[in-house]
Scaffold this motif. Structure first.
Motif, PDB file in Angstrom:
ATOM      1  N   ALA A  25      72.194  31.726-112.639  1.00  0.00           N
ATOM      2  CA  ALA A  25      71.486  32.638-111.729  1.00  0.00           C
ATOM      3  C   ALA A  25      71.308  34.018-112.353  1.00  0.00           C
ATOM      4  CB  ALA A  25      72.246  32.745-110.408  1.00  0.00           C
ATOM      5  N   VAL A  26      72.354  34.530-113.001  1.00  0.00           N
ATOM      6  CA  VAL A  26      72.260  35.847-113.645  1.00  0.00           C
ATOM      7  C   VAL A  26      71.255  35.802-114.790  1.00  0.00           C
ATOM      8  CG1 VAL A  26      73.524  37.548-115.030  1.00  0.00           C
ATOM      9  CG2 VAL A  26      74.579  36.593-112.985  1.00  0.00           C
TER      10      VAL A  26
ATOM     11  N   ARG B 233      77.224  40.065-114.064  1.00  0.00           N
ATOM     12  CA  ARG B 233      76.314  41.208-113.969  1.00  0.00           C
ATOM     13  C   ARG B 233      75.436  41.053-112.741  1.00  0.00           C
ATOM     14  NH1 ARG B 233      71.271  41.757-115.784  1.00  0.00           N
ATOM     15  NH2 ARG B 233      71.425  39.850-116.995  1.00  0.00           N
ATOM     16  N   SER B 234      75.401  42.093-111.905  1.00  0.00           N
ATOM     17  CA  SER B 234      74.592  42.050-110.692  1.00  0.00           C
ATOM     18  C   SER B 234      73.469  43.088-110.718  1.00  0.00           C
ATOM     19  CB  SER B 234      75.465  42.262-109.456  1.00  0.00           C
ATOM     20  OG  SER B 234      76.111  43.508-109.509  1.00  0.00           O
ATOM     21  N   MET B 235      73.416  43.911-111.759  1.00  0.00           N
ATOM     22  CA  MET B 235      72.358  44.916-111.897  1.00  0.00           C
ATOM     23  C   MET B 235      71.538  44.625-113.137  1.00  0.00           C
ATOM     24  SD  MET B 235      74.037  48.542-110.988  1.00  0.00           S
ATOM     25  CE  MET B 235      74.440  48.983-109.328  1.00  0.00           C
ATOM     26  N   TYR B 236      70.370  45.201-113.172  1.00  0.00           N
ATOM     27  CA  TYR B 236      69.541  45.065-114.361  1.00  0.00           C
ATOM     28  C   TYR B 236      70.266  45.704-115.539  1.00  0.00           C
ATOM     29  CZ  TYR B 236      65.766  43.562-111.352  1.00  0.00           C
ATOM     30  OH  TYR B 236      65.011  42.845-110.455  1.00  0.00           O
ATOM     31  N   HIS B 237      70.136  45.091-116.713  1.00  0.00           N
ATOM     32  CA  HIS B 237      70.777  45.595-117.927  1.00  0.00           C
ATOM     33  C   HIS B 237      70.245  46.985-118.265  1.00  0.00           C
ATOM     34  CE1 HIS B 237      72.981  45.382-121.611  1.00  0.00           C
ATOM     35  NE2 HIS B 237      71.909  45.484-122.350  1.00  0.00           N
TER      36      HIS B 237
ATOM     37  N   ASP C 213      69.775  49.555-103.149  1.00  0.00           N
ATOM     38  CA  ASP C 213      69.763  49.974-104.550  1.00  0.00           C
ATOM     39  C   ASP C 213      68.786  49.096-105.335  1.00  0.00           C
ATOM     40  OD1 ASP C 213      70.314  50.897-107.074  1.00  0.00           O
ATOM     41  OD2 ASP C 213      72.490  50.728-106.877  1.00  0.00           O
ATOM     42  N   SER C 214      67.767  49.709-105.919  1.00  0.00           N
ATOM     43  CA  SER C 214      66.741  48.963-106.665  1.00  0.00           C
ATOM     44  C   SER C 214      67.247  48.452-108.008  1.00  0.00           C
ATOM     45  CB  SER C 214      65.517  49.847-106.886  1.00  0.00           C
ATOM     46  OG  SER C 214      65.872  50.965-107.676  1.00  0.00           O
ATOM     47  N   ARG C 215      68.421  48.861-108.420  1.00  0.00           N
ATOM     48  CA  ARG C 215      68.967  48.407-109.694  1.00  0.00           C
ATOM     49  C   ARG C 215      69.591  47.018-109.599  1.00  0.00           C
ATOM     50  NH1 ARG C 215      73.225  52.690-110.901  1.00  0.00           N
ATOM     51  NH2 ARG C 215      73.621  52.270-108.704  1.00  0.00           N
ATOM     52  N   ILE C 216      69.812  46.530-108.392  1.00  0.00           N
ATOM     53  CA  ILE C 216      70.456  45.234-108.191  1.00  0.00           C
ATOM     54  C   ILE C 216      69.422  44.120-108.306  1.00  0.00           C
ATOM     55  CG2 ILE C 216      71.779  43.808-106.591  1.00  0.00           C
ATOM     56  CD1 ILE C 216      72.867  46.409-105.397  1.00  0.00           C
ATOM     57  N   THR C 217      69.735  43.096-109.080  1.00  0.00           N
ATOM     58  CA  THR C 217      68.836  41.953-109.273  1.00  0.00           C
ATOM     59  C   THR C 217      68.875  41.050-108.037  1.00  0.00           C
ATOM     60  OG1 THR C 217      70.534  40.537-110.247  1.00  0.00           O
ATOM     61  CG2 THR C 217      69.304  41.964-111.765  1.00  0.00           C
ATOM     62  N   PRO C 218      67.881  40.183-107.872  1.00  0.00           N
ATOM     63  CA  PRO C 218      67.920  39.233-106.746  1.00  0.00           C
ATOM     64  C   PRO C 218      69.186  38.355-106.773  1.00  0.00           C
ATOM     65  CG  PRO C 218      65.727  39.297-107.686  1.00  0.00           C
ATOM     66  CD  PRO C 218      66.601  40.117-108.590  1.00  0.00           C
ATOM     67  N   ALA C 219      69.548  37.870-107.948  1.00  0.00           N
ATOM     68  CA  ALA C 219      70.777  37.070-108.053  1.00  0.00           C
ATOM     69  C   ALA C 219      71.990  37.946-107.773  1.00  0.00           C
ATOM     70  CB  ALA C 219      70.891  36.451-109.438  1.00  0.00           C
ATOM     71  N   GLY C 220      71.923  39.209-108.175  1.00  0.00           N
ATOM     72  CA  GLY C 220      73.017  40.143-107.931  1.00  0.00           C
ATOM     73  C   GLY C 220      73.285  40.368-106.450  1.00  0.00           C
ATOM     74  N   ARG C 221      72.237  40.402-105.646  1.00  0.00           N
ATOM     75  CA  ARG C 221      72.407  40.556-104.191  1.00  0.00           C
ATOM     76  C   ARG C 221      73.208  39.371-103.636  1.00  0.00           C
ATOM     77  NH1 ARG C 221      68.788  44.284-104.384  1.00  0.00           N
ATOM     78  NH2 ARG C 221      66.596  43.896-104.521  1.00  0.00           N
ATOM     79  N   TRP C 222      72.822  38.161-104.083  1.00  0.00           N
ATOM     80  CA  TRP C 222      73.524  36.963-103.636  1.00  0.00           C
ATOM     81  C   TRP C 222      74.974  36.971-104.125  1.00  0.00           C
ATOM     82  CZ3 TRP C 222      75.003  32.752-106.931  1.00  0.00           C
ATOM     83  CH2 TRP C 222      75.552  31.676-106.242  1.00  0.00           C
TER      84      TRP C 222
ATOM     85  N   ARG D  38      76.873  39.511-104.908  1.00  0.00           N
ATOM     86  CA  ARG D  38      77.656  40.523-104.199  1.00  0.00           C
ATOM     87  C   ARG D  38      77.934  40.115-102.763  1.00  0.00           C
ATOM     88  NH1 ARG D  38      75.877  46.593-106.012  1.00  0.00           N
ATOM     89  NH2 ARG D  38      76.406  46.358-108.200  1.00  0.00           N
ATOM     90  N   ARG D  39      76.945  39.543-102.096  1.00  0.00           N
ATOM     91  CA  ARG D  39      77.108  39.134-100.700  1.00  0.00           C
ATOM     92  C   ARG D  39      78.207  38.070-100.579  1.00  0.00           C
ATOM     93  NH1 ARG D  39      72.054  38.554 -99.607  1.00  0.00           N
ATOM     94  NH2 ARG D  39      71.924  36.374-100.232  1.00  0.00           N
ATOM     95  N   THR D  40      78.269  37.168-101.541  1.00  0.00           N
ATOM     96  CA  THR D  40      79.263  36.101-101.531  1.00  0.00           C
ATOM     97  C   THR D  40      80.549  36.480-102.289  1.00  0.00           C
ATOM     98  OG1 THR D  40      78.263  35.115-103.503  1.00  0.00           O
ATOM     99  CG2 THR D  40      77.519  34.284-101.361  1.00  0.00           C
ATOM    100  N   SER D  41      80.571  37.651-102.893  1.00  0.00           N
ATOM    101  CA  SER D  41      81.691  38.149-103.710  1.00  0.00           C
ATOM    102  C   SER D  41      81.976  37.280-104.925  1.00  0.00           C
ATOM    103  CB  SER D  41      82.970  38.288-102.873  1.00  0.00           C
ATOM    104  OG  SER D  41      82.794  39.251-101.870  1.00  0.00           O
ATOM    105  N   LEU D  42      81.001  36.476-105.339  1.00  0.00           N
ATOM    106  CA  LEU D  42      81.177  35.652-106.532  1.00  0.00           C
ATOM    107  C   LEU D  42      81.079  36.475-107.807  1.00  0.00           C
ATOM    108  CD1 LEU D  42      79.177  32.467-105.512  1.00  0.00           C
ATOM    109  CD2 LEU D  42      81.656  32.713-105.714  1.00  0.00           C
ATOM    110  N   ASP D  43      80.512  37.677-107.728  1.00  0.00           N
ATOM    111  CA  ASP D  43      80.422  38.524-108.922  1.00  0.00           C
ATOM    112  C   ASP D  43      81.788  38.900-109.458  1.00  0.00           C
ATOM    113  OD1 ASP D  43      80.783  40.161-106.639  1.00  0.00           O
ATOM    114  OD2 ASP D  43      79.884  41.892-107.647  1.00  0.00           O
ATOM    115  N   GLU D  44      82.807  38.879-108.601  1.00  0.00           N
ATOM    116  CA  GLU D  44      84.174  39.256-108.995  1.00  0.00           C
ATOM    117  C   GLU D  44      84.961  38.074-109.566  1.00  0.00           C
ATOM    118  OE1 GLU D  44      85.227  42.381-108.704  1.00  0.00           O
ATOM    119  OE2 GLU D  44      83.570  43.157-107.523  1.00  0.00           O
ATOM    120  N   LEU D  45      84.415  36.894-109.532  1.00  0.00           N
ATOM    121  CA  LEU D  45      85.142  35.689-109.928  1.00  0.00           C
ATOM    122  C   LEU D  45      85.748  35.758-111.333  1.00  0.00           C
ATOM    123  CD1 LEU D  45      85.725  33.218-108.264  1.00  0.00           C
ATOM    124  CD2 LEU D  45      83.802  32.086-109.328  1.00  0.00           C
TER     125      LEU D  45
END
Length: 137
Positions: free
Chosen positions: A49-50, A78-82, A117-126, A128-135
């Motif tokens: 997804a990222v 990574r949940s934001m654009y590089h 925040d416009s820096r967050i990618t579409p996959a990043g929103r998902w 963050r919402r599910t807290s999978l970015d911290e896995l």
């Protein structure tokens, strides 16, 4: 003055013994390996997804201060654009310090966070919402 002495009962396992430390470390490694195997498909879905959401690395790395001031490398998906501009975050933190930051309702409590925040990618929103970015951490 009479001194009352409690009878001492020796525990079966004493944390300072080398055998205990070895057994605990072995258990940590075995459980961690099992959890990694179980979560491998979730890691793969997040990584795909990222990668599809935007170019750049899959894992975000950052140096953070830990316990007793010890530095460690913080890892997350990574949940934001590089190489996204950090100015919106700086402006928000400055407003927060001045007491001018906007509050947002999150369920029944008020939280301070940068919304839309416009820096967050579409996959990043998902993520963050599910807290999978911290896995990875």
């Amino acid at each position: 003055m009479q001194r009352i002495v409690q009878p001492s009962v020796a525990p079966l396992i004493v944390p300072s013994r080398p055998l205990y430390r070895i057994a605990k470390r072995l258990l940590d490694i075995v459980v961690s390996a099992a959890v990694l195997v179980i979560l491998a498909p979730v890691f793969a879905v997040c990584a795909i997804a990222v990668r599809r959401s935007s170019p750049g690395p899959i894992i975000f790395r950052q140096e953070r201060m830990g316990l007793r001031g010890r530095k460690f490398t913080f890892l997350k998906f990574r949940s934001m654009y590089h190489n996204a501009d950090s100015e919106p975050h700086r402006a928000y933190v400055t407003a927060f310090i001045r007491g001018e930051a906007a509050q947002h309702a999150d369920g029944d409590k008020q939280v301070y966070k940068l919304v839309g925040d416009s820096r967050i990618t579409p996959a990043g929103r998902w993520l963050r919402r599910t807290s999978l970015d911290e896995l990875p951490q």
